[in-house]
Design an enzyme around this catalytic site. Structure first.
Site, PDB file in Angstrom:
ATOM      1  N   LYS A   1      45.954  32.622  39.178  1.00 32.92           N
ATOM      2  CA  LYS A   1      45.035  31.551  38.763  1.00 32.92           C
ATOM      3  C   LYS A   1      45.743  30.195  38.758  1.00 32.92           C
ATOM      4  CE  LYS A   1      42.358  34.550  35.581  1.00 32.92           C
ATOM      5  NZ  LYS A   1      41.220  34.876  36.426  1.00 32.92           N
ATOM      6  N   GLU A  41      39.107  35.640  42.766  1.00 35.12           N
ATOM      7  CA  GLU A  41      40.496  35.197  42.798  1.00 35.12           C
ATOM      8  C   GLU A  41      40.969  35.386  44.230  1.00 35.12           C
ATOM      9  OE1 GLU A  41      42.291  36.391  38.444  1.00 35.12           O
ATOM     10  OE2 GLU A  41      42.411  37.815  40.059  1.00 35.12           O
TER      11      GLU A  41
END
Ligand code: NAD
Length: 520
Positions: free
Chosen positions: A164, A465
């Protein structure tokens, strides 16, 4: 209170560790039950102050307006620094999570690749010029969002945080990371590493605390630009309403109940190895744990016999021993949750579960939170077959056909990962198309790469992601429309009544002089 003998790991704010908060919380090694450190329990006021500082840093522009080449250089250097320190981070991850050292060595060896990948995306990111009609040039550019919050779990502390952080920093954001209170120490070590790599102070802020307090305060901040959560469905539901009121987009990587679909063309020994790998990595504590083994009836009996033998022989124990195959689960609550699943599956009326092996809590040297690798034969409607355990308690189901395997695979509220094991190429292709899941592996499981989008459908989450999708989700598109035709004459009486003949075609108003404008 700070205990002098137990190290305290403070929040990392504006390029330095802060003085400890007035309230702290312990971090426990689940394999030994020892306290390995304390971290800050960041208060409401402190969170607000950090968000305010973060906006100031974003607006100053040291990172948000940095050249792409600079972002590339900083993230690439961070990857190099991280790679050099992997052994130290492996020790921390093993202590915090109780996961076997051989798993953490394998996982962490690849983590720098995420920073390299997103560094590269930042460097090659190009804008676009649209085929806008008329004497017009329309450019599209991607801008950072602003200040983003990242709420991360304990099961892969560094991997998920780095995934992230890499995407968000590459896009030019200021990032506030709130790691899980159960395993925050490795993340707090990233602050000095990014500083050494050249990241401007205040671009990466790392704060600790309980989810129900610090996490909640952060997610309720009205001026965040995005929340990126990896966690349980209940946590998503807890943050969704305030985020929605404040118009804050959420990426949510949530739970799963991954089916492992084993077809009759498989060699039984290979199928057993596949199931062990899918089911028992991280003691079953991954979002894509192969927690439902859907096995074709033609190989079912021999598969179950061999899997039972191999599961009983797995080496459970000290996570620091390189030979250990099954480490701890994260805490006492996880042991109790596993035991409750076993009890419900095997004793509750209607569940009809048959315990094939395991089923009990365990310890190492009389300490720690462990649970035996457990196999339970059950049916598709059982509680065990439909709900996430997040531990080493695996459901096995006998299936009579390909159609039944597909129906059961798609029969829960989750749709994150799934694997298909077959030697029949056409079947692999056909079944992969029918399985509802964000990620489908054929003759593989747990495979992950920074370039490959990761995220679920249904209750397993929103957004991705990894890959361009993740990078782009940390940007906003700005459209700039340059008119190089005539100036507007719309309200010019002489023009309308005299020279211009206006025709409307396909929602385009075009004057005879040829200048075009879409009215919006
Ligand atoms: P969790 O939801 O309990 O905690 C995740 C994070 O959310 C932690 O940092 C926690 O402090 C924080 N949090 C908790 N309550 C909060 C609140 N009210 N407001 C704001 N923050 C809050 O999850 P966990 O136990 O750490 O992780 C296990 C779950 O995560 C499982 O369901 C697993 O499937 C899921 N998971 C998903 C993925 C994926 O990629 N989809 C990966 C790993 C884990």
């Amino acid at each position: 209170m700070i205990n002098q003998e137990i190290p305290h790991y403070s929040n990392w704010i504006d390029g330095a560790y802060s003085p400890p908060s007035s309230s702290t919380l312990p971090v426990i090694n689940p394999a030994t039950e020892a306290t390995i450190g304390t971290v800050d329990a960041t208060s409401h006021d402190e969170v607000q102050e950090i968000v305010t500082k973060s906006w100031k840093n974003f607006n100053q522009g040291a990172w948000s307006t940095a050249e792409a080449s600079e972002r590339f250089a900083v993230l690439s250097k961070a990857a190099t620094l991280l790679r050099a320190r992997i052994p130290e981070f492996v020790q921390l991850e093993v202590q915090q999570t109780g996961r076997p050292i051989r798993e953490m060595r394998a996982q962490l060896a690849r983590i720098p690749e995420w920073l390299e990948y997103f560094a590269s995306l930042a460097r090659v990111q190009e804008g676009a010029v649209t085929p806008f009609k008329g004497p017009v040039v329309n450019t599209l550019i991607r801008l950072p969002l602003g200040v983003v919050a990242q709420i991360t779990p304990w099961n892969h502390p560094l991997l998920i945080s780095i995934k992230k952080i890499g995407a968000a920093l590459a896009a030019g954001n200021v990032v506030i990371v709130k790691p899980s209170e159960l395993a925050p120490i490795s993340i707090l070590q990233l602050g000095p590493l990014f500083k050494e790599a050249g990241l401007p102070d205040g671009t990466l802020q790392i704060i600790s605390g309980y989810g129900r307090e610090t996490g909640k305060y952060l997610c309720e901040a009205p001026n965040l630009s995005k929340i990126d959560l990896t966690g349980g469905v209940a946590t998503y539901q807890a943050i969704a309403s305030s985020a929605s009121l404040n118009m804050i987009p959420i990426t949510a990587e949530l739970g799963g109940k991954a089916p492992v679909c084993i077809f009759e063309s498989m060699n039984v020994e290979h199928a057993v190895k596949a199931a062990l790998f899918a089911s028992f990595i991280a003691s079953g504590q991954t979002c894509v744990t192969g927690s439902r083994l859907l096995v074709h009836t033609d190989i079912y009996d021999s598969f179950v016999e061999m899997l039972g033998k191999r599961t009983k022989a797995l080496r459970l124990g000290d996570p620091t021993d390189p030979r250990t195959q099954i480490g701890a689960v994260i805490n006492k609550a996880a042991v109790e949750r596993c035991a409750a699943f076993v009890s419900r599956a095997t004793t509750q009326e209607g569940e009809n579960g048959k315990l094939l092996c395991g089923g009990k809590p365990a310890t190492h040297a009389g300490k720690g939170y462990f649970f035996e690798p457990t196999l339970i034969e059950t049916n598709a409607e059982s509680y065990l077959a439909c709900n996430e355990v997040f531990g080493p308690v695996i459901a096995i189901l006998r299936c009579k056909s390909e159609d039944e395997i597909v129906d059961i695979a798609n029969g829960t509220n989750y749709a994150l990962g799934a694997s298909i094991w077959t030697q029949d190429f056409t079947q692999a292709h056909r079944v992969a198309g029918k399985i509802e899941a964000g990620i489908v592996w054929v003759n593989g499981h747990h495979l992950n790469d920074p370039s490959s989008p990761w995220g679920g459908f249904k209750d397993s989450g929103l957004g991705k992601e990894n890959g361009r999708e993740a990078y782009e989700s940390y940007t906003k598109v700005k459209s700039i429309v340059y008119n190089y035709g005539v100036m507007p004459t719309w309200f010019d009486d002489e023009d309308v009544l005299g020279n211009a003949r206006i025709c409307i075609e396909h929602m385009v108003l075009r004057t005879t002089s040829g200048s075009g404008c879409n009215l919006e």
